[in-house]
Write a protein that holds these residues in place. Structure first.
Motif, short mmCIF file in Angstrom:
data_model
loop_
_atom_site.label_atom_id
_atom_site.label_comp_id
_atom_site.label_asym_id
_atom_site.label_seq_id
_atom_site.Cartn_x
_atom_site.Cartn_y
_atom_site.Cartn_z
N ARG A 104 -20.36 -4.02 -45.28
CA ARG A 104 -20.19 -5.56 -44.76
C ARG A 104 -21.44 -5.45 -44.29
O ARG A 104 -21.64 -4.86 -42.58
CB ARG A 104 -19.40 -6.41 -44.27
N PRO A 105 -22.32 -6.20 -44.37
CA PRO A 105 -23.69 -5.89 -42.73
C PRO A 105 -23.26 -5.79 -41.82
O PRO A 105 -22.89 -7.59 -41.50
CB PRO A 105 -24.66 -5.62 -43.61
N LEU A 106 -23.25 -5.33 -40.63
CA LEU A 106 -23.76 -5.66 -39.15
C LEU A 106 -24.44 -5.30 -38.24
O LEU A 106 -25.23 -3.74 -38.18
CB LEU A 106 -21.91 -5.60 -38.64
N THR A 164 -28.60 -14.66 -40.23
CA THR A 164 -29.06 -14.13 -38.70
C THR A 164 -27.70 -13.29 -39.07
O THR A 164 -25.93 -13.52 -39.04
CB THR A 164 -28.37 -15.82 -38.19
N PRO A 165 -27.84 -12.90 -38.36
CA PRO A 165 -27.02 -11.18 -39.14
C PRO A 165 -25.47 -11.18 -38.24
O PRO A 165 -25.55 -11.40 -36.88
CB PRO A 165 -28.49 -10.19 -38.43
N GLN A 166 -24.66 -10.82 -38.98
CA GLN A 166 -23.05 -10.87 -38.47
C GLN A 166 -23.42 -10.02 -37.05
O GLN A 166 -24.30 -8.04 -37.39
CB GLN A 166 -22.40 -10.31 -39.14
N GLY A 167 -22.87 -10.62 -35.87
CA GLY A 167 -23.16 -9.16 -35.15
C GLY A 167 -23.49 -9.58 -33.39
O GLY A 167 -23.25 -9.34 -32.15
N GLY A 168 -24.28 -10.66 -33.80
CA GLY A 168 -25.05 -11.44 -32.23
C GLY A 168 -24.10 -11.66 -31.86
O GLY A 168 -23.50 -12.50 -33.06
N PHE A 213 -24.54 -15.65 -43.96
CA PHE A 213 -24.83 -14.92 -42.57
C PHE A 213 -26.26 -14.41 -43.10
O PHE A 213 -27.51 -14.13 -42.31
CB PHE A 213 -23.93 -14.21 -41.97
N ASP A 214 -26.37 -14.13 -44.32
CA ASP A 214 -27.66 -13.26 -44.46
C ASP A 214 -28.82 -14.21 -45.29
O ASP A 214 -30.27 -13.31 -45.44
CB ASP A 214 -27.18 -12.15 -45.46
N ARG A 215 -28.68 -15.25 -45.22
CA ARG A 215 -29.68 -15.53 -46.37
C ARG A 215 -29.71 -17.21 -46.25
O ARG A 215 -30.84 -18.11 -46.64
CB ARG A 215 -28.55 -16.15 -48.09
N VAL A 219 -25.87 -1.54 -39.31
CA VAL A 219 -24.87 -0.42 -39.14
C VAL A 219 -24.05 -1.01 -40.06
O VAL A 219 -23.63 -2.28 -40.75
CB VAL A 219 -23.60 -0.42 -38.36
N TRP A 220 -23.26 -0.91 -41.12
CA TRP A 220 -22.33 -1.10 -42.76
C TRP A 220 -20.60 -0.84 -41.97
O TRP A 220 -19.76 0.27 -42.18
CB TRP A 220 -22.45 -0.46 -44.08
N ILE A 221 -20.09 -1.81 -42.59
CA ILE A 221 -18.37 -1.12 -41.72
C ILE A 221 -17.66 -1.99 -43.28
O ILE A 221 -18.43 -2.73 -44.24
CB ILE A 221 -17.98 -2.51 -40.69
N PRO A 222 -17.01 -1.51 -43.35
CA PRO A 222 -15.97 -1.81 -44.49
C PRO A 222 -14.82 -2.69 -44.60
O PRO A 222 -15.20 -3.67 -43.70
CB PRO A 222 -15.28 -0.17 -44.12
#
Length: 623
Positions: free
Chosen positions: A150-152, A261-265, A218-220, A139-142
């Motif tokens: 920002r991707p979550l 490592t996706p944010q949200g975990g 977190f994404d790279r 999901v995308w959050i502002p």
């Protein structure tokens, strides 16, 4: 606990008890593998002995921490295997993601957002690390303060519980290894500690600063480099690799996850810290420890202060800072990362560079000003320095805060005055509690002035056919200009927040070191802990009055009204409880409070930690 229950616990792979009561021959089971004496089948979720579970798990975590400190990798892995099989650890992992976590009602790809108490107990019983992971839901959050998003990544509840279980074992190992000036996403540390570290680095001498930001950290992150740095045992490596490669679902499409490592975990912040571990040591060892400058021996290694993916590097020589920037690029490249050019600058704390003096870090502006000898700071010899270091809320964050207040006022144009005050007060208090450690009194007064003008317009627009004096008498208590009804709640003023200097955590300290006296002294000194909550914690000695355990870093601390009247905020009516203990109070589950929990294997009592580290606030200003 009966021999049958012990045998069943070992048969199902638990180190400390059975998930349900059955009759099994115990003659083939070894008693030495049972670490706890609880029988899970004898209680439901509301009757779990959480004090015992916390104590048993923390004993293992402390042993992991101590083994990691002495570099005993074999012992660390053996203790981690034991903890991963612990029934009590399974219970705590499930409780964290289904009850303690504020985002517990967020669904993954399976659509399950909430579990009933019996379902929680069943999840703890069936928790299996070898189960194939499900893709995460993106999901995308502002992003605050910008038009970017920002991707979550949101895993399923079962995967979140598995990650929480693994974190219980990995975190103590890495807390013993992490560098002293790393502050982000670590228990017992906060944004305020990082700000105080910056102040301690520059308050005696003007310095050049590399203000850097890692692009999409977190994404790279490179998976192979991360797994190699983790250096864990094969089973756990396979489990973590499975989570990293699980894929991501956005809409109806499945995308592979080749990096990050996706944010949200639950485990993602710890893995990001592991990936960035070693940066401080690498940059410092690239320079001599001492160097002769103008005939005097002086420290020549740069100071590196990092909060998650935001960092600053301080040194008195511009050439060293420029060299650090190139070294940092090379080091990050090995982890698949790079600096973000738009947010990476070289600044000076006192002199202008590119038209800017000082720098912004974690929502604060850090800058030094030339002053006379009577206002200047002094060195260790008592001689005036000729400048003063001031740390204030940044202009950008002040502007965002006043804009948010204005949006709330406009949104509540037709609401009663009491409703508007009820929404504004938490936002104002949260923002002020974060910035109360700096030189913020003048900024607080300016925010009060802006909000006063917004509220005057709010009152005038509600009564277009009345005069401004009539609206002022209706909505304000004159002549003090306090916003509120004649009898009822008042609007909290920014300027009423006292300035409280923060004491930085010692570099090598960790909540897993067992230094209870040290952590007890830090209670209530963190962002998000309001003064009245800190006072309540201190009056209780840092303990939860329901279960008798001390509050640990990261625990959700809630205030309970003894007479169930939320309008009665007198001190005798307020007690601090764990979030799950608060739930028990309202379910009228009676648990005998304990004065302390004693561990016969330790030379002193085990009152965990005495602080709440729910840093941040209703208005998250950092970052």
């Amino acid at each position: 606990m009966s021999p049958e229950a012990k045998a069943l616990g070992k048969a199902e792979g638990y180190a400390d008890g059975a998930p349900e009561e059955q009759t099994v021959d115990a003659s083939n089971a070894s008693e030495s593998s049972v670490s706890n004496q609880a029988l899970p089948g004898m209680y439901d979720w509301q009757q779990v002995p959480w004090a015992t579970a916390e104590r048993k798990v923390f004993k293992l975590q402390r042993r992991i921490y101590q083994a990691s400190q002495r570099s005993d990798t074999k012992a660390v892995h053996a203790l981690q295997r034991l903890l991963l099989r612990s029934w009590h650890a399974h219970l705590l992992a499930v409780r964290r993601v289904t009850q303690d976590n504020q985002g517990k009602n967020t669904a993954g790809v399976d659509g399950i957002a909430h579990l009933t108490p019996p379902a929680r107990l069943e999840l703890a019983r069936t928790l299996d690390l070898e189960a194939p992971p499900q893709p995460i839901r993106r999901v995308w959050i502002p992003k605050p303060g910008s038009d970017e998003q920002r991707p979550l990544g949101i895993p399923t509840i079962a995967d979140r519980a598995r990650q929480a279980l693994v974190k219980l074992g990995l975190e103590p190992e890495w807390e013993a290894k992490f560098e002293p000036n790393s502050y982000g996403f670590r228990p017992g540390r906060s944004c305020h500690d990082a700000i105080e570290a910056v102040f301690n680095s520059i308050n005696r001498k003007p310095k050049y600063v590399l203000d850097a930001d890692i692009a999409k950290c977190f994404d790279r992150i490179d998976h192979a480099a991360l797994l190699a740095k983790l250096n864990t045992f094969p089973r756990l490596r396979r489990v973590i690799k499975g989570w990293l490669k699980a894929g991501m679902v956005e809409g109806d499409q499945l995308f592979p996850t080749e990096a990050g490592t996706p944010q949200g975990g639950v485990l993602s912040p710890l893995l990001a810290n592991v990936a960035l571990h070693g940066m401080e040591k690498f940059l410092q060892e690239a320079f001599f420890q001492k160097k002769t400058v103008n005939g005097r021996r002086t420290s020549w290694r740069p100071t590196v202060i990092r909060y998650a993916d935001d960092l600053v590097i301080c040194h008195s020589d511009l050439g060293v800072i420029q060299e650090c920037q190139q070294l940092l690029r090379d080091w990050l490249g090995k982890m698949g990362l790079e600096l973000k050019p738009s947010k990476t600058h070289i600044r000076h704390t006192q002199e202008p560079m590119d038209g800017v003096s000082g720098f912004d870090f974690l929502g604060f502006t850090v800058r030094q000003f030339r002053v006379g000898k009577y206002h200047a700071g002094k060195n260790r010899s008592g001689e005036p320095l000729g400048f003063k270091t001031l740390i204030k809320p940044s202009d950008k964050k002040v502007r965002l805060h006043t804009q948010r207040l204005g949006d709330i006022v406009r949104r509540y144009q037709g609401a009663p005055q009491e409703a508007l005050i009820a929404v504004l007060n938490p936002v104002i208090r949260g923002w002020c509690n974060y910035y109360r450690i700096g030189v913020s009194k003048r900024t607080f007064a300016d925010c009060d002035h802006v909000l006063c003008q917004q509220l005057k317009r709010w009152g005038n627009r509600r009564h277009p056919h009345k005069g401004q004096k009539w609206a002022a008498r209706k909505y304000w208590r004159l002549p003090a200009w306090l916003f509120g009804p004649k009898e009822g709640p008042l609007l909290y003023k920014h300027a009423d927040t006292p300035i409280i200097r923060h004491i930085k955590v010692s570099g090598g300290r960790s909540p897993f070191d067992g230094e209870w006296g040290y952590w007890a002294g830090r209670m209530g000194r963190y962002p998000g802990v309001t003064p009245w909550k800190a006072r309540t914690l201190q009056e209780q000695g840092g303990k939860c009055v329901h279960c008798g355990l001390y509050f640990r870093p990261g625990d959700r601390v809630e205030i309970h009204h003894e007479d169930n009247n939320h309008g009665n905020n007198r001190r005798w009516n307020l007690v601090a409880l764990h979030g799950h203990c608060h739930d028990d109070r309202h379910r009228a589950v009676k648990v005998e409070p304990k004065k302390s929990v004693h561990d016969k294997d330790c030379f002193s009592e085990e009152p965990y930690e005495c602080e709440s580290l729910t840093y941040g606030s209703a208005d998250q200003p950092g970052g």
